[in-house]
Design a protein around this motif. Structure first.
Motif, mmCIF file in Angstrom:
data_model
loop_
_atom_site.group_PDB
_atom_site.id
_atom_site.type_symbol
_atom_site.label_atom_id
_atom_site.label_comp_id
_atom_site.label_asym_id
_atom_site.label_seq_id
_atom_site.Cartn_x
_atom_site.Cartn_y
_atom_site.Cartn_z
ATOM 1 N N VAL B 317 6.208 -24.015 -31.029
ATOM 2 C CA VAL B 317 7.276 -23.354 -31.788
ATOM 3 C C VAL B 317 6.697 -22.591 -32.980
ATOM 4 C CG1 VAL B 317 9.396 -23.754 -33.105
ATOM 5 C CG2 VAL B 317 8.920 -25.126 -31.079
ATOM 6 N N ARG B 318 5.563 -23.071 -33.458
ATOM 7 C CA ARG B 318 5.046 -22.600 -34.738
ATOM 8 C C ARG B 318 3.942 -21.545 -34.626
ATOM 9 N NH1 ARG B 318 5.457 -25.811 -38.903
ATOM 10 N NH2 ARG B 318 5.019 -23.850 -39.930
ATOM 11 N N LEU B 319 3.675 -21.084 -33.433
ATOM 12 C CA LEU B 319 2.514 -20.213 -33.264
ATOM 13 C C LEU B 319 2.808 -18.737 -33.496
ATOM 14 C CD1 LEU B 319 1.033 -21.949 -30.080
ATOM 15 C CD2 LEU B 319 0.214 -22.158 -32.424
ATOM 16 N N GLY B 320 4.059 -18.395 -33.817
ATOM 17 C CA GLY B 320 4.402 -16.988 -34.010
ATOM 18 C C GLY B 320 3.904 -16.446 -35.346
ATOM 19 N N GLU B 321 4.236 -15.186 -35.582
ATOM 20 C CA GLU B 321 3.852 -14.560 -36.849
ATOM 21 C C GLU B 321 4.623 -15.194 -38.008
ATOM 22 O OE1 GLU B 321 2.775 -9.970 -36.985
ATOM 23 O OE2 GLU B 321 4.717 -10.343 -36.095
ATOM 24 N N LEU B 322 4.011 -15.217 -39.172
ATOM 25 C CA LEU B 322 4.692 -15.777 -40.335
ATOM 26 C C LEU B 322 4.097 -15.187 -41.607
ATOM 27 C CD1 LEU B 322 6.900 -17.960 -40.767
ATOM 28 C CD2 LEU B 322 5.084 -19.567 -41.204
ATOM 29 N N GLY B 323 4.977 -14.822 -42.532
ATOM 30 C CA GLY B 323 4.515 -14.294 -43.813
ATOM 31 C C GLY B 323 4.797 -15.287 -44.925
ATOM 32 N N HIS B 324 4.406 -14.937 -46.132
ATOM 33 C CA HIS B 324 4.594 -15.858 -47.243
ATOM 34 C C HIS B 324 5.876 -15.557 -48.013
ATOM 35 C CE1 HIS B 324 2.667 -12.371 -49.162
ATOM 36 N NE2 HIS B 324 3.386 -12.692 -50.196
ATOM 37 N N ASP B 325 6.651 -14.602 -47.518
ATOM 38 C CA ASP B 325 7.860 -14.219 -48.226
ATOM 39 C C ASP B 325 8.851 -15.376 -48.249
ATOM 40 O OD1 ASP B 325 6.885 -11.394 -47.896
ATOM 41 O OD2 ASP B 325 7.192 -11.996 -45.825
ATOM 42 N N ASP B 326 9.718 -15.369 -49.240
ATOM 43 C CA ASP B 326 10.638 -16.499 -49.336
ATOM 44 C C ASP B 326 11.886 -16.309 -48.463
ATOM 45 O OD1 ASP B 326 12.217 -14.697 -50.632
ATOM 46 O OD2 ASP B 326 12.267 -15.747 -52.536
ATOM 47 N N TRP B 594 2.470 -29.949 -55.042
ATOM 48 C CA TRP B 594 3.910 -29.982 -54.744
ATOM 49 C C TRP B 594 4.306 -28.610 -54.245
ATOM 50 C CZ3 TRP B 594 7.267 -26.627 -57.149
ATOM 51 C CH2 TRP B 594 6.831 -26.015 -58.339
ATOM 52 N N ARG B 595 5.272 -28.576 -53.336
ATOM 53 C CA ARG B 595 5.756 -27.314 -52.777
ATOM 54 C C ARG B 595 7.269 -27.385 -52.635
ATOM 55 N NH1 ARG B 595 3.526 -24.502 -48.688
ATOM 56 N NH2 ARG B 595 4.953 -25.400 -47.204
ATOM 57 N N THR B 596 7.924 -26.246 -52.714
ATOM 58 C CA THR B 596 9.339 -26.220 -52.356
ATOM 59 C C THR B 596 9.528 -25.289 -51.172
ATOM 60 O OG1 THR B 596 9.923 -24.382 -53.791
ATOM 61 C CG2 THR B 596 10.021 -26.571 -54.752
ATOM 62 N N ILE B 597 10.474 -25.642 -50.317
ATOM 63 C CA ILE B 597 10.695 -24.874 -49.099
ATOM 64 C C ILE B 597 12.182 -24.587 -48.955
ATOM 65 C CG2 ILE B 597 10.578 -24.913 -46.575
ATOM 66 C CD1 ILE B 597 8.117 -26.987 -48.426
ATOM 67 N N LEU B 598 12.489 -23.318 -48.931
ATOM 68 C CA LEU B 598 13.874 -22.884 -48.787
ATOM 69 C C LEU B 598 14.043 -22.298 -47.390
ATOM 70 C CD1 LEU B 598 16.600 -22.335 -50.203
ATOM 71 C CD2 LEU B 598 15.669 -20.150 -50.956
#
Lengths: 479, 1106
Positions: B317-326, B594-598
């Protein structure tokens, strides 16, 4: 296998089988189709659409001068006297659509003076003294908009019509449709000086089109093309090997009786053999006159300018030799890793440097093509992925701006010496004849004789086009 | 479907049409309609007989409407233009249409032809139709071949047909179709060809000369099946077949986009596939693991490697493209990510283009938009997180030993520290005197350590503000009137404590009581000791340097209780949006963060490293600006942080820090609040100081401090600490007030050295990008036209109505992935087995029975042998979904074993060899070409598994994670070359390595000069020619002829014939002369044999499978 090029539009239609020879006949001497004919996979999944002309073409080739990083519209071709008035006053609007309201931003005037040039009186800033001398041959579109103020996405959009990777580049589409006119040269060439814009090589990718249509990168400095230099230093050695290979491969072909793909692969060796000399020959500028070299700025003191000028002159030689689509990108000197024109700071220094590197070469290309009568059959596109904000957190800097930017074109089929579209009085938004990247793409295809809605390729369950469901030809700039 | 129909479809012949029937539209006639007829209808007819107006009650904008007709009856009789009113009208027979003009003769002819073809109408493609007409989907469901149930109860073999046609079900079907077309199968292939073909198909590598000899000489009837079984059992089988599946999974190891972040641990998924294909893990199990490997009640544990295999499946599921944008400023960034997940899932497992239903109901297949958003809901209900694949018992032995050592270390330390407390009052007094400028006591100078006095003095001189500072009362009470000062202080503290406790109670709402209540609703992952919170007084042994411990902590959760090599992630529940902030009391270091994920934007910029061993408060703004989007906070060690290694300049860390195996964090408490401050210290640790009245003097107060510390240490050694005790000990450690040296006693040194040795044996964690269901799950709205800014009605999360037969969605707690997995991995799902059986066929025969391997929908191509495909699918399920058994079955057919020599009749009438009258010749994939070169040169390193090797690059770009790799990839097989988005391996790309963006079951096989140039001039090929030459010269063949024999056998699996002998011997001679090599010593000339090897690499026979 190949599909008959004219039978391709409808969903699910069964292709008529063609022999390789039929395709060769059909494709005349097109490099692209030649290679296509050799596509041996059973491409039921990815069907080929119509590589036929839909209209009478105005131009045969495209030279795409890409200014990665976001060249500022309000500092180049879109003068805003109002900004001079507002300079330093607080900007209290919204920085970008949907963004939080920014505080402490101020309007930033252009550090350059704008003047009218030529008979047309088109305004150009002092950044481009040479291009300014050619304004009567160009068509400026001041009302561009893009989707995202993010480099990779906007770059991909400008190149592939999508903001994610995996889709074919404009140059790939053009070659898929038209093929190259020179079977010993690739149809889509990327002239660069070592830098790849954000988004990576996916900007120049064939996407789901056959690999034939990806850009072949050619470097300005050092060894220009990968694998083009014969590994065998002694040409007789290579020839000896090739002669034996030919006999052996024919033997193999006989042993399986007949196979189009193997046959094409055998022919590719002769083509590859020729390319080893043709490509360096086309790129070699020794035979150009001193005057021409001077015109392009090959004698420039600045190394990066020399590299860019070299690529401009090579672009002319490539299209003269039948290459369909040439893209020239900029050397990465000022903008760091995010593209040459990305001046979040030191706007004056950065834009001036980039203009110095590119201005003379591009103007020379315009003049040179014109004097050779080639400008009428060539399209030169000067484009960037988005503009820059008319305001900034401090003076001498601008950020990404997708709601207004400028591109210009020159060449056959265009109303030259005109300005199309407009932004508001501060360059915040395109307001008149708002032009999307899809429209630009549709227009470029139209000038090449292609209907952007009909140029499709079957992939992943649908007939996919460069412009997807978007795009209108910009009728207002067509002659 | 009878084969006759299939054939005629393939040959694009018109279907026989019975009038009145609605035929399955034939593609070419549909095209005819679109090009010739629809434009006429639109231009000439619709204005009066369309949506706006219906003169004579007639509409002509759908086939149904034409059949129904108007006042005069049906407008068309499909199949018969002469009887059709519509044709008559345009011919101006009776009616004269269109009004006022007559169509051109060719236009009339087109309409007639179209009616005669049966009036095919691709109703779903009508551009203006927003939603398919009612009943349209039902019809397709009933009619489209791929949606019909598999006849599981039918015997797979038709006995009578078998006797007539052959002994193998494949041959039976293939020959029946050939017979129909007047063709025959080719002769059987010779044994050399056969073993080469088998070897390449099953392992992607050419057979060795020895293998060829053994097989060619073995005349026994069992030779062939034995060979098949041996190759199926070889480890290289998994490497070959895993790669096929990776094409479908758009496998890549970097995320692309701006910074091309690593998809950490993606290689674990590659290894998982290799093991799974080798171990014959049933396909239905693989499906379940891909969709819900993290949710399976009984995951597949690999005890040998210490890996939970099942959970790794979810990587896909996770192998696609991904950016760092929120994903907030541009919502499409997020919906694009999920779209790619849905697209991959739909194509891979069901052969359906589900993603077409993103903006509107699917126009051809029965997939309404609500299905798309049901899947969207399921996928987005899971968190996209880093997972740890280690089995629970991994490192059990070292962990056990560490657990045993810790109490020993604690008691040894406590013993020392208790001793030190006897001098503590004197140190404090000595520091006090120095602070006040009083002369020191002489015995202090001789008996006390100057360093320790300095440590105390520093605290006094700093005069840290804050009543929670242990020396605050001391500093306040250093005057002469101690008794009065003390009374004032005492009441100030009492009052302040009351206020703070009340303030905290009023303004702060606990967000899970991490210390005492399990994880308090938080979710733990990783192999650190997260089986529960630690009690007060937990400590961590320092694993390097002079210190004995890094700290003593209050009750809470600490990842480095045993080792900083263990990894962990601790994730909050979704944060309620009614409070503006959340505060966490944490420790952490060595790139713990620590990280936050929206809204599942996993590469969010919103994270920071932790860098303190003293518990302190972090105040994190809640995302109240996004009331509906899920938001959570996580604490992660380095291995579980998907952003590390980060882009250059983002973190101020060194490469050594990135490479170090250590990382940790701890958390004691979490609160939600509106006030713009974190909770206040409640001063409870200082209460003992005020117990028992005012101290008589400073000496007395100093002793009181020492006795508090002593009591804390007494409890600590018994593991009965309170948070206050931990506070005091932590304070002493932090400020250098007690000795914290690993070698302060020989016994301690011995213990800590052993501890460190044991700890250093703990291997790096196996973390990867996976999924986790951590909450109830939520349903997602339909986004009309794909527009995330304007959501429509909410649909229950679930799977395709086509499969479930209902719109109700899954009823599960959580995402519903497990239920969806079961729906896919079911024999009653009409698509799953068919799609996979077809993929297997594709890789054995080079082309699928359904050529569009990822599209079994209406828009896909028809199967060439539908009954065969169904028989294979049924058998696949019956054989326990075994991929190997299915492959073996295909290989046993004569169809596979026939020659690749095309019969002349077949070249004429079936030039694409769709009927398989001979074995199809095809170019090897780039990976096989590269692997074959390595195998032949002798460089191939058969090491399996592990992190990938960077591809060789002309220009590495480290800042985009495009690092340089070795020219020969260290001799490893191509599957171990890193797949980097932006720029992959140039050599593999030249040979059509797929762009890892979307599912790609069918690879291109182009044939371009760049491939010739690569084989002629690429440095890799030349390098390997040199390696082969060296090995040939080492082998010392006696003659040129025998060396040629060896080269042919190694590269092509056969001996050269006489002509070839002569040709190559001549080439060797010519090369020797060109290289000016001594013709007597030609066998020793590296240059000559490098060129000879190079020539062989360039043979078409070498790179073609035949």
């Amino acid at each position: 296998m190949s599909h008959h090029p004219s039978e391709s539009q409808c969903p699910g239609c069964a292709p008529r089988s063609l022999s390789r020879r039929d395709v060769l006949k059909y494709a005349s001497n097109g490099f692209g189709l030649m290679a296509l004919s050799a596509l041996m996979s059973d491409k039921g999944y990815a069907g080929l659409a119509a590589p036929t002309l839909h209209f009478k073409p105005k131009v045969k080739n495209v030279i795409f001068c890409f200014m990665p990083g976001g060249a500022s519209h309000v500092d180049t071709f879109d003068p805003k006297p109002k900004l001079t008035e507002l300079d330093g006053k607080p900007f209290d609007g919204f920085y970008q659509v949907g963004a939080k309201k920014e505080i402490n931003r101020k309007w930033v005037k252009s550090p350059w003076e704008f003047k009218q040039h030529g008979q047309s009186g088109i305004w150009v800033s002092d950044l481009f003294p040479n291009v300014a001398g050619c304004v009567d041959d160009i068509t400026v579109i001041r009302s561009m908009v893009s989707g995202f103020p993010l480099h990779p996405r906007a770059n991909l959009l400008m190149h592939t019509g999508r903001n994610t990777g995996g889709f074919p580049s404009l140059g790939s589409w053009v070659n898929y449709a038209l093929g190259s006119e020179n079977k010993n040269l690739p149809g889509y060439v990327l002239l660069h000086a070592g830098a790849v814009p954000p988004g990576g090589l996916e900007n120049f990718s064939n996407g789901f089109l056959p690999a034939t249509y990806q850009a072949t990168p050619m470097q300005a400095d050092g060894k220009p093309v990968v694998n083009i230099e014969p590994a065998d230093k002694d040409p007789q050695i290579q020839r000896a090997k090739l002669d034996v290979l030919l006999q052996e491969d024919r033997r193999f072909l006989q042993s399986i009786r007949r196979n189009d793909a193997v046959e094409s692969a055998i022919e590719n060796y002769e083509m590859a053999y020729k390319m080893q000399s043709v490509v360096p020959d086309v790129l070699n500028l020794d035979k150009e006159s001193e005057a021409t070299k001077k015109l392009y700025g090959l004698d420039a003191a600045d190394k990066n300018k020399r590299l860019y000028s070299t690529q401009c002159l090579r672009a002319r030689r490539l299209i003269e030799s039948g290459v369909r689509f040439v893209e020239i990108t900029c050397p990465e000197v000022y903008g760091g890793n995010n593209g040459t024109w990305d001046q979040h700071t030191e706007l004056k220094k950065g834009h001036e440097g980039n203009a110095l590197i590119t201005d003379q070469g591009i103007a020379a290309l315009l003049k040179d093509l014109k004097s050779r009568g080639l400008l009428q059959e060539t399209l030169i596109v000067w484009a960037t992925e988005f503009g820059r904000t008319p305001h900034g957190p401090k003076p001498d800097c601008r950020d990404h701006h997708e709601t207004a930017f400028t591109v210009w074109m020159a060449g056959g089929g265009l109303k030259s010496g005109t300005v199309y579209g407009a932004t508001d009085d501060v360059g915040m938004r395109s307001v008149e004849n708002v032009t999307e990247v899809f429209d630009l793409h549709a227009t470029i295809l139209q000038l090449l004789g292609l209907d952007h809605k009909k140029l499709t390729y079957r992939f992943g369950g649908r007939d996919v086009s460069l412009t997807d469901v978007h795009g209108n030809v910009i009728k207002g700039i067509l002659a | 479907m009878p084969i006759l129909v299939t054939l005629s479809t393939l040959l694009a012949m018109a279907l026989p049409v019975v009038a009145g029937e609605d035929p399955k539209p034939d593609p070419s006639s549909l095209e005819f309609f679109e090009k010739q007829v629809r434009p006429l209808l639109v231009k000439q007819c619709i204005s009066c007989h369309g949506e706006a107006q219906q003169f004579s009650s007639l509409r002509v904008d759908s086939r149904e409407a034409l059949l129904k007709g108007g006042n005069r009856g049906p407008a068309i009789i499909p199949g018969d233009a002469n009887l059709s009113l519509f044709a008559k009208a345009v011919r101006h027979e009776g009616l004269k249409m269109p009004m006022g003009s007559k169509l051109a003769p060719e236009e009339i002819a087109a309409i007639e032809k179209w009616i005669n073809l049966g009036a095919p109408w691709p109703s779903a493609t009508a551009a203006s139709v927003a939603a398919p007409a009612a009943g349209f989907y039902e019809k397709i469901k009933k009619e489209h071949w791929a949606f019909q149930p598999l006849a599981m109860n039918r015997p797979p073999l038709d006995k009578a047909a078998l006797q007539e046609g052959g002994t193998h079900v494949v041959d039976h079907h293939i020959r029946a179709a050939l017979k129909q077309a007047g063709l025959k199968s080719a002769e059987p292939a010779d044994r050399q060809t056969l073993i080469r073909r088998l070897s390449l198909v099953l392992t992607g590598l050419p057979p060795t000369p020895l293998e060829v000899d053994l097989f060619v000489r073995d005349a026994s009837p069992g030779a062939y099946p034995r060979l098949v079984d041996r190759l199926l059992a070889s480890p290289q089988f998994g490497e070959r077949w895993a790669r096929h599946w990776m094409d479908v999974m758009r496998f890549a190891e970097t995320f692309g986009n701006d910074w091309n972040y690593e998809i950490k641990g993606a290689w674990l998924y590659r290894d998982y596939l290799i093991r799974a294909f080798n171990q014959e893990v049933p396909y239905d199990q693989l499906v379940r693991e891909h969709l819900a490997g993290d949710l399976l009640p009984k995951p597949r544990l690999n005890t040998q490697e210490g890996i939970n295999e099942s959970v790794i499946g979810t990587s896909f599921v996770r192998l696609g493209e991904l950016g760092h944008d929120d994903c907030i400023r541009f919502r499409q960034i997020r919906t694009d990510v999920v779209d790619n997940q849905i697209d991959t899932l739909g194509k891979a497992f069901q052969g359906l283009t589900v993603a077409c239903a993103r903006c509107h109901d699917h126009k051809l297949d029965p997939i309404p938009t609500s299905d798309y958003y049901a899947l969207y809901g399921a996928l987005t209900s899971s968190r996209m997180v880093m997972r740890n694949a280690d089995t629970p018992d991994v490192h059990a032995a070292p962990k056990q030993r560490l657990r045993e050592l810790k109490p020993l270390i604690r008691s040894e330390l406590a013993k020392q520290w208790l001793q030190e407390t006897t001098l503590m009052p004197r140190y404090l007094m000595a520091a006090h005197r120095a602070w006040k400028g009083l002369p020191p006591k002489p015995q202090d100078l001789t008996e006390l350590s100057l360093d320790r006095i300095q440590s105390w003095l520093a605290l006094l001189e700093k005069q840290r503000p804050g009543m929670e500072e242990p020396l605050y009362p001391w500093i306040q009470s250093s005057g002469s009137e101690l008794a009065q000062e003390w009374a004032r202080l005492q009441s100030r503290y009492a009052e302040e404590t009351r206020d703070r406790v009340a303030n905290n109670r009023e303004k702060f709402r606990p967000f899970g009581d991490l210390a005492r209540d399990g994880f308090g609703g938080w979710h733990a992952d990783g192999n650190a000791s997260l089986d529960g919170p630690s009690p007060s007084g937990e400590f961590a042994v320092s694993n390097t340097g002079p210190a004995a411990v890094t700290g003593v902590f209050p009750a809470g959760i600490y990842t480095h209780v045993l080792s900083e090599r263990l990894d962990a992630a601790l994730r909050s529940p979704l944060v309620p949006k009614d409070k503006k902030f959340l505060s966490l009391q944490v420790v952490g270091g060595r790139m713990g963060a620590w990280r936050t994920i929206l809204d599942n934007c996993m590469l969010s910029e919103d994270y920071q490293l932790l860098d303190s061993d003293s518990p302190h408060w972090l105040k994190i703004p809640n995302r109240v600006d996004q009331p509906t989007l899920p938001f959570y906070v996580e604490l992660v060690t380095k291995g579980s942080n998907p952003r590390i290694p980060d882009r250059p300049g983002r973190l101020k860390v060194t490469q050594a820090q990135i490479d170090s195996p250590y990382s940790y964090f701890g958390i004691a408490r979490a609160f939600l609040h509106d006030a713009d401050e974190s909770p206040q210290d409640e001063l409870s640790h200082l209460a003992p100081l005020f117990a028992g009245g005012a101290p008589a003097n400073l000496d007395d107060l100093a002793k009181r401090y020492a006795s508090i510390v002593r009591r804390s240490l007494d409890r600590w050694v018994l593991d009965q600490s309170t948070d206050e005790d931990a506070r005091w000990i932590g304070w002493l450690l932090e400020n250098g007030l007690i000795t914290n040296l690993f070698n302060q006693t020989p016994r301690l040194q011995e213990l800590i050295e052993e501890y460190r040795l044991v700890e250093s044996s703990i291997a790096a964690p196996q973390t990867f990008n996976g999924l986790a269901d951590l909450e109830a799950g939520y349903d997602f709205p339909v986004l009309p036209a794909g527009d995330a800014e304007h959501p429509g009605k909410i649909v229950p999360r679930g799977f395709l109505e086509l499969i479930t037969g209902t719109q109700e969605g899954v009823k599960a707690f959580g995402s519903g992935r497990l239920e969806i997995a079961d729906l896919i991995a079911s024999p009653s799902n009409p698509l799953t087995a068919r799609v996979m059986a077809n993929r297997i066929w594709l890789h054995v025969f080079g082309r699928g029975i359904v050529p569009t391997a990822d599209n079994f929908g209406v828009y896909g191509e028809q199967p060439s042998h539908p009954e065969l495909l169904d028989a294979l699918a049924v058998q696949f399920v019956r054989d326990g979904w075994s991929v190997k058994k299915q492959i073996r079955f295909l290989l046993m057919s004569q169809t596979f074993q026939q020659s690749s020599q095309a019969p002349p009749e077949a070249l004429a009438s079936d030039s694409q060899n769709r009927l398989l009258s001979y074995y199809p010749v095809r170019r090897l994939e780039g990976e096989s070409i590269r692997d074959a070169i390595l195998a032949v040169s002798g460089r191939l390193d058969r090491t399996m598994y592990g992190p990938s090797i960077q591809p060789y690059r002309e220009e590495p770009k480290d800042y985009r994670k495009l690092h340089q790799g070795p020219l020969d990839g260290n001799g490893r097989r191509s599957i171990y070359i890193k797949v980097t988005r932006h720029e992959g391996s140039r050599f593999l790309d030249t040979f059509d390595f797929p762009n890892p963006t979307v599912a790609r079951g069918n690879r291109d096989t182009t044939n371009v000069p760049a491939q010739a140039l690569a084989l002629l001039n690429d440095p890799f090929v030349l390098d390997q020619a040199g390696v082969w030459a060296d090995n040939l010269i080492k082998a010392q063949a006696p003659t040129v002829e025998s060396r040629l024999d060896s080269m042919f056998r190694t590269a092509l699996g056969r001996l050269p014939d006489d002509a070839e002998h002569a040709r190559f011997a001549e080439l060797a001679k010519e090369l020797a002369s060109l290289h000016k090599a001594d013709s007597e010593k030609i066998l020793e000339s590296r240059e000559v044999w490098k060129d000879m090897a190079h020539a062989i690499f360039n043979l078409k026979e070498f790179i073609y499978l035949h």
